[in-house]
Design a protein around this motif. Structure first.
Motif, PDB file in Angstrom:
ATOM      1  N   SER A  61       0.831  -1.194   0.000  1.00  0.00           N
ATOM      2  CA  SER A  61       0.000   0.000   0.000  1.00  0.00           C
ATOM      3  C   SER A  61       0.868   1.246   0.000  1.00  0.00           C
ATOM      4  O   SER A  61       0.611   2.200  -0.742  1.00  0.00           O
ATOM      5  N   TYR A  62       1.902   1.236   0.790  1.00  0.00           N
ATOM      6  CA  TYR A  62       2.813   2.371   0.863  1.00  0.00           C
ATOM      7  C   TYR A  62       3.502   2.580  -0.484  1.00  0.00           C
ATOM      8  O   TYR A  62       3.565   3.690  -1.000  1.00  0.00           O
ATOM      9  N   THR A  63       3.999   1.502  -1.089  1.00  0.00           N
ATOM     10  CA  THR A  63       4.682   1.594  -2.379  1.00  0.00           C
ATOM     11  C   THR A  63       3.731   2.059  -3.466  1.00  0.00           C
ATOM     12  O   THR A  63       4.076   2.905  -4.281  1.00  0.00           O
ATOM     13  N   GLY A  64       2.523   1.524  -3.487  1.00  0.00           N
ATOM     14  CA  GLY A  64       1.547   1.934  -4.494  1.00  0.00           C
ATOM     15  C   GLY A  64       1.169   3.389  -4.358  1.00  0.00           C
ATOM     16  O   GLY A  64       1.024   4.112  -5.347  1.00  0.00           O
ATOM     17  N   GLN A  65       1.046   3.863  -3.144  1.00  0.00           N
ATOM     18  CA  GLN A  65       0.679   5.254  -2.931  1.00  0.00           C
ATOM     19  C   GLN A  65       1.815   6.173  -3.339  1.00  0.00           C
ATOM     20  O   GLN A  65       1.590   7.206  -3.955  1.00  0.00           O
ATOM     21  N   ARG A  66       3.051   5.782  -3.042  1.00  0.00           N
ATOM     22  CA  ARG A  66       4.194   6.607  -3.461  1.00  0.00           C
ATOM     23  C   ARG A  66       4.274   6.663  -4.972  1.00  0.00           C
ATOM     24  O   ARG A  66       4.544   7.705  -5.546  1.00  0.00           O
ATOM     25  N   GLY A  67       4.024   5.540  -5.636  1.00  0.00           N
ATOM     26  CA  GLY A  67       4.064   5.520  -7.102  1.00  0.00           C
ATOM     27  C   GLY A  67       2.985   6.399  -7.698  1.00  0.00           C
ATOM     28  O   GLY A  67       3.228   7.136  -8.658  1.00  0.00           O
ATOM     29  N   ARG A  68       1.792   6.360  -7.136  1.00  0.00           N
ATOM     30  CA  ARG A  68       0.712   7.209  -7.636  1.00  0.00           C
ATOM     31  C   ARG A  68       1.034   8.680  -7.397  1.00  0.00           C
ATOM     32  O   ARG A  68       0.776   9.521  -8.256  1.00  0.00           O
ATOM     33  N   CYS A  69       1.618   9.001  -6.257  1.00  0.00           N
ATOM     34  CA  CYS A  69       1.961  10.390  -5.965  1.00  0.00           C
ATOM     35  C   CYS A  69       3.000  10.897  -6.952  1.00  0.00           C
ATOM     36  O   CYS A  69       2.893  11.998  -7.471  1.00  0.00           O
ATOM     37  N   ARG A  70       4.003  10.104  -7.213  1.00  0.00           N
ATOM     38  CA  ARG A  70       5.040  10.537  -8.150  1.00  0.00           C
ATOM     39  C   ARG A  70       4.484  10.651  -9.564  1.00  0.00           C
ATOM     40  O   ARG A  70       4.834  11.553 -10.295  1.00  0.00           O
ATOM     41  N   GLN A  71       3.649   9.729  -9.927  1.00  0.00           N
ATOM     42  CA  GLN A  71       3.083   9.763 -11.269  1.00  0.00           C
ATOM     43  C   GLN A  71       2.150  10.961 -11.414  1.00  0.00           C
ATOM     44  O   GLN A  71       2.169  11.645 -12.421  1.00  0.00           O
ATOM     45  N   GLN A  72       1.381  11.285 -10.403  1.00  0.00           N
ATOM     46  CA  GLN A  72       0.475  12.425 -10.468  1.00  0.00           C
ATOM     47  C   GLN A  72       1.244  13.730 -10.539  1.00  0.00           C
ATOM     48  O   GLN A  72       0.807  14.684 -11.169  1.00  0.00           O
ATOM     49  N   ALA A  73       2.417  13.789  -9.922  1.00  0.00           N
ATOM     50  CA  ALA A  73       3.204  15.017  -9.929  1.00  0.00           C
ATOM     51  C   ALA A  73       3.708  15.327 -11.329  1.00  0.00           C
ATOM     52  O   ALA A  73       3.970  16.486 -11.650  1.00  0.00           O
ATOM     53  N   CYS A  74       3.854  14.348 -12.187  1.00  0.00           N
ATOM     54  CA  CYS A  74       4.383  14.564 -13.528  1.00  0.00           C
ATOM     55  C   CYS A  74       3.281  14.681 -14.574  1.00  0.00           C
ATOM     56  O   CYS A  74       3.567  14.909 -15.734  1.00  0.00           O
ATOM     57  N   GLU A  75       2.037  14.498 -14.205  1.00  0.00           N
ATOM     58  CA  GLU A  75       0.963  14.585 -15.174  1.00  0.00           C
ATOM     59  C   GLU A  75       0.608  16.049 -15.416  1.00  0.00           C
ATOM     60  O   GLU A  75       0.675  16.876 -14.511  1.00  0.00           O
ATOM     61  N   PRO A  76       0.220  16.396 -16.653  1.00  0.00           N
ATOM     62  CA  PRO A  76      -0.174  17.777 -16.914  1.00  0.00           C
ATOM     63  C   PRO A  76      -1.394  18.140 -16.083  1.00  0.00           C
ATOM     64  O   PRO A  76      -2.306  17.343 -15.927  1.00  0.00           O
TER      65      PRO A  76
END
Length: 178
Positions: A101-116
């Motif tokens: 859960s922690y890893t998935g949330q970090r991945g989503r946060c990083r991916q959202q930061a790079c989305e337009p």
């Protein structure tokens, strides 16, 4: 004299035949009645197998009671082992779920930061204050104007300069200097 012997012989064969048939019937009755407690034990085991009862219940003869007690002991030990296995499986599932859960949330946060059009805030991470990495030396993300740790899927060139060379080389070919 042969006539009385013949009559006696005939009567003897009839008597021996009736006696033999009686012995066969008696043996069958003895087996049927003698094995009735085992049929009762079989039915009780069927109830345990189907889940109706957790142990063998019933009034069994003294000859079968040691077997019934041993089977009940085995059933109790089996139930204890199953309960321990369920507890361990639950603990394992919890132990796996938390890091995933922690890893998935970090991945989503990083991916959202790079989305337009991504907002400038991230959802809170579990344990965010425990393992903080410095982002002060990183250039701001051109899309979000935020500084964040680059990752392999981050598409902007500013993050590419901070990636490891292997990830940079594999994901983005080098450009000629302008």
């Amino acid at each position: 004299m042969s006539e009385p012997v013949a009559r006696f012989s005939d009567a003897l064969w009839v008597a021996l035949g009736v006696l033999g048939m009686g012995l066969v019937v008696a043996a069958l009755v003895q087996v049927f009645v003698g094995l009735a407690p085992l049929r009762k034990l079989h039915a009780a085991l069927g109830k345990v197998r189907s889940g109706e009862t957790p142990r063998l219940n019933g009034d069994f003869p003294a000859e079968i009671m040691p077997l019934v007690e041993e089977l009940n002991t085995v059933l109790a030990q089996n139930a204890e082992v199953v309960e321990r296995a369920r507890t361990q499986a639950g603990n394992l599932a919890h132990a796996l779920k938390t890091p995933l859960s922690y890893t998935g949330q970090r991945g989503r946060c990083r991916q959202q930061a790079c989305e337009p059009g991504a907002r400038g805030t991230r959802p809170p991470r579990p344990g965010a204050g425990l393992h903080r990495t410095s982002t002060s030396g990183l250039p701001p993300c051109p899309r979000t104007s935020r500084r964040h740790q680059p990752h392999a899927r981050c598409p902007h060139p500013a993050a590419a300069s901070h990636r490891r060379p292997a990830a940079n080389h594999a994901a983005y070919p080098r450009r000629a200097p302008a």
